[in-house]
Design a protein around this motif. Structure first.
Motif, PDB file in Angstrom:
ATOM      1  N   GLY A  82       0.817  -1.212   0.000  1.00  0.00           N
ATOM      2  CA  GLY A  82       0.000   0.000   0.000  1.00  0.00           C
ATOM      3  C   GLY A  82       0.850   1.260   0.000  1.00  0.00           C
ATOM      4  N   GLN A  83       1.900   1.277   0.815  1.00  0.00           N
ATOM      5  CA  GLN A  83       2.794   2.428   0.862  1.00  0.00           C
ATOM      6  C   GLN A  83       3.525   2.617  -0.465  1.00  0.00           C
ATOM      7  OE1 GLN A  83       3.055   4.697   3.299  1.00  0.00           O
ATOM      8  NE2 GLN A  83       4.424   5.835   1.958  1.00  0.00           N
ATOM      9  N   ALA A  84       3.968   1.536  -1.075  1.00  0.00           N
ATOM     10  CA  ALA A  84       4.653   1.631  -2.365  1.00  0.00           C
ATOM     11  C   ALA A  84       3.719   2.180  -3.438  1.00  0.00           C
ATOM     12  CB  ALA A  84       5.199   0.268  -2.779  1.00  0.00           C
ATOM     13  N   LEU A  85       2.469   1.733  -3.442  1.00  0.00           N
ATOM     14  CA  LEU A  85       1.498   2.239  -4.411  1.00  0.00           C
ATOM     15  C   LEU A  85       1.183   3.709  -4.163  1.00  0.00           C
ATOM     16  CD1 LEU A  85      -0.922  -0.791  -4.720  1.00  0.00           C
ATOM     17  CD2 LEU A  85       0.718   0.028  -6.417  1.00  0.00           C
ATOM     18  N   GLN A  86       1.106   4.079  -2.900  1.00  0.00           N
ATOM     19  CA  GLN A  86       0.844   5.473  -2.556  1.00  0.00           C
ATOM     20  C   GLN A  86       2.000   6.371  -3.017  1.00  0.00           C
ATOM     21  OE1 GLN A  86       0.382   6.228   1.672  1.00  0.00           O
ATOM     22  NE2 GLN A  86      -1.597   7.172   1.237  1.00  0.00           N
ATOM     23  N   ASN A  87       3.222   5.923  -2.796  1.00  0.00           N
ATOM     24  CA  ASN A  87       4.391   6.682  -3.260  1.00  0.00           C
ATOM     25  C   ASN A  87       4.394   6.797  -4.781  1.00  0.00           C
ATOM     26  OD1 ASN A  87       5.247   6.986  -0.648  1.00  0.00           O
ATOM     27  ND2 ASN A  87       6.787   5.383  -0.751  1.00  0.00           N
ATOM     28  N   GLY A  88       4.025   5.712  -5.457  1.00  0.00           N
ATOM     29  CA  GLY A  88       3.943   5.741  -6.917  1.00  0.00           C
ATOM     30  C   GLY A  88       2.900   6.737  -7.402  1.00  0.00           C
ATOM     31  N   GLN A  89       1.786   6.808  -6.698  1.00  0.00           N
ATOM     32  CA  GLN A  89       0.735   7.760  -7.065  1.00  0.00           C
ATOM     33  C   GLN A  89       1.205   9.192  -6.869  1.00  0.00           C
ATOM     34  OE1 GLN A  89      -2.230   7.050  -8.552  1.00  0.00           O
ATOM     35  NE2 GLN A  89      -2.370   9.259  -8.807  1.00  0.00           N
ATOM     36  N   GLN A  90       1.959   9.444  -5.814  1.00  0.00           N
ATOM     37  CA  GLN A  90       2.494  10.788  -5.578  1.00  0.00           C
ATOM     38  C   GLN A  90       3.456  11.195  -6.689  1.00  0.00           C
ATOM     39  OE1 GLN A  90       4.147  10.441  -1.662  1.00  0.00           O
ATOM     40  NE2 GLN A  90       2.171  10.718  -0.641  1.00  0.00           N
ATOM     41  N   VAL A  91       4.271  10.266  -7.142  1.00  0.00           N
ATOM     42  CA  VAL A  91       5.205  10.539  -8.245  1.00  0.00           C
ATOM     43  C   VAL A  91       4.418  10.868  -9.510  1.00  0.00           C
ATOM     44  CG1 VAL A  91       6.908   9.451  -9.775  1.00  0.00           C
ATOM     45  CG2 VAL A  91       7.091   9.180  -7.294  1.00  0.00           C
ATOM     46  N   GLN A  92       3.372  10.101  -9.784  1.00  0.00           N
ATOM     47  CA  GLN A  92       2.539  10.336 -10.966  1.00  0.00           C
ATOM     48  C   GLN A  92       1.856  11.703 -10.883  1.00  0.00           C
ATOM     49  OE1 GLN A  92       2.257   8.440 -13.697  1.00  0.00           O
ATOM     50  NE2 GLN A  92       3.535   6.802 -12.917  1.00  0.00           N
ATOM     51  N   ASP A  93       1.343  12.045  -9.697  1.00  0.00           N
ATOM     52  CA  ASP A  93       0.670  13.330  -9.518  1.00  0.00           C
ATOM     53  C   ASP A  93       1.618  14.503  -9.743  1.00  0.00           C
ATOM     54  OD1 ASP A  93      -1.678  11.992  -8.943  1.00  0.00           O
ATOM     55  OD2 ASP A  93      -1.495  12.237  -6.762  1.00  0.00           O
ATOM     56  N   ARG A  94       2.844  14.381  -9.234  1.00  0.00           N
ATOM     57  CA  ARG A  94       3.836  15.448  -9.402  1.00  0.00           C
ATOM     58  C   ARG A  94       4.171  15.618 -10.885  1.00  0.00           C
ATOM     59  NH1 ARG A  94       9.535  15.723  -9.430  1.00  0.00           N
ATOM     60  NH2 ARG A  94      10.238  17.799  -8.856  1.00  0.00           N
ATOM     61  N   ALA A  95       4.357  14.520 -11.599  1.00  0.00           N
ATOM     62  CA  ALA A  95       4.663  14.601 -13.029  1.00  0.00           C
ATOM     63  C   ALA A  95       3.493  15.209 -13.799  1.00  0.00           C
ATOM     64  CB  ALA A  95       5.008  13.224 -13.579  1.00  0.00           C
TER      65      ALA A  95
END
Length: 106
Positions: free
Chosen positions: A42-55
């Motif tokens: 869950g944490q890894a997916l959340q971090n991935g979503q944050q990276v996508q949002d920033r991009a």
């Protein structure tokens, strides 16, 4: 700014202590000795979503003509691409492992 590789490795780096998984365990709660596997994913997916949002945010700013640093945008886009590729590969390996387990039971 952190490099794309360090962001990805920090997103998937296991915690120092991982809770053992017992067959009879039905709750996904954290134990006193570590973090559950579900929480790690869950944490890894959340971090991935944050990276996508920033991009995506930087892409919108670039498209609307806002004053942004092109290097930051390119780094964020590359990081998002690598994060997506990593997530897909982890998912593929999980599906392969599940299919192998199902073959063993047959």
């Amino acid at each position: 700014m952190s490099s794309p590789i360090s962001a990805i490795t920090s997103a998937i780096a296991p915690p120092a202590v991982v809770a053992p998984i017992s067959v009879g365990e039905t709750s996904g709660a954290n134990s006193a000795s570590g973090v559950s596997f579900g929480a790690m994913i869950g944490q890894a997916l959340q971090n991935g979503q944050q990276v996508q949002d920033r991009a995506a945010d930087l892409a919108v700013k670039a498209a609307t003509g806002s004053d942004i640093d092109v290097h930051n945008y390119l780094a964020a886009a590359t990081e998002a691409n690598l994060t997506t590729q990593l997530t897909v590969q982890v998912r593929n390996k999980a599906v392969e492992a599940f299919q192998e387990i199902m073959r063993l039971q047959a």
